[in-house]
Design an enzyme around this catalytic site. Sequence first.
Site, PDB file in Angstrom:
ATOM      1  CD  GLU A 223       2.232  13.736  65.412  1.00  0.00           C
ATOM      2  OE1 GLU A 223       2.391  14.342  66.486  1.00  0.00           O
ATOM      3  OE2 GLU A 223       1.356  12.870  65.254  1.00  0.00           O
ATOM      4  CD  GLU A 224      -0.817  10.306  65.407  1.00  0.00           C
ATOM      5  OE1 GLU A 224      -0.561   9.928  66.567  1.00  0.00           O
ATOM      6  OE2 GLU A 224      -1.501  11.318  65.163  1.00  0.00           O
TER       7      GLU A 224
ATOM      8  CG  ASP B  10      -3.922  13.560  65.966  1.00  0.00           C
ATOM      9  OD1 ASP B  10      -3.052  14.149  65.323  1.00  0.00           O
ATOM     10  OD2 ASP B  10      -3.648  12.745  66.869  1.00  0.00           O
TER      11      ASP B  10
ATOM     12  CG  HIS C 276       0.572  14.734  61.859  1.00  0.00           C
ATOM     13  ND1 HIS C 276      -0.271  13.657  61.894  1.00  0.00           N
ATOM     14  CD2 HIS C 276       0.343  15.435  62.997  1.00  0.00           C
ATOM     15  CE1 HIS C 276      -0.987  13.695  63.011  1.00  0.00           C
ATOM     16  NE2 HIS C 276      -0.634  14.772  63.700  1.00  0.00           N
TER      17      HIS C 276
ATOM     18  CD  GLU D  11      -0.842  16.681  66.863  1.00  0.00           C
ATOM     19  OE1 GLU D  11      -1.506  15.678  67.167  1.00  0.00           O
ATOM     20  OE2 GLU D  11      -0.182  16.755  65.819  1.00  0.00           O
TER      21      GLU D  11
END
Length: 187
Positions: A143-144, A109, A97, A170
């Site tokens: 994604e978050e 991330d 992502h 991830e």
Amino acid sequence: MAHILQLAGNIRDRQQSTRGLHQAFEYVESELRNLQSKASSRELRVEIDESFANGSFNMVFLGHSISNTYQNHRNLAVRVSALEAQEGEVAVLVNGHLDAPLGSPGAGDCASCVATMLEVLRYIVDTNWIPPSPIIFLFNGAEELFLLGAHGFITTHKWRNSLGAVINIESTGATGPDLVVQSGPGT
């Protein structure tokens, strides 16, 4: 490292609906177009598909029922295959992502995840390696926000029914345990 520096250092605030996330998508799309043009004279097919997903789902989070509804979540999917591969042929999905947690530059991330995916794609194109089955690289947003971009892909994208396996990258970083999870019918 250049991809991580660009995404986490030069492009800031990559949360859903921000200018930073839009810039991250533009950067990745430019990199993908360059790889696609390099592959065009070889026995390798590189297809790029941009989609905007709409959908909804219910879930339980921290003991509370939550309903999520979304629209226009952007995804970039790249299908790499042999020239003679058929459209519905079983494929492996590699997912990462572009968005980042609020207040974070998002290097681990997940700019490093995106960088890994771009470098694997570059290696495939540069070496003219023809995968035995198609590989789909999904660069998703949101994604978050409870995996909205991935949900949009798996419920609406034209390539969703061809998936035989999924590898989700991830929080790639220098420390911490590696974790592999297997799931499927009957598990």
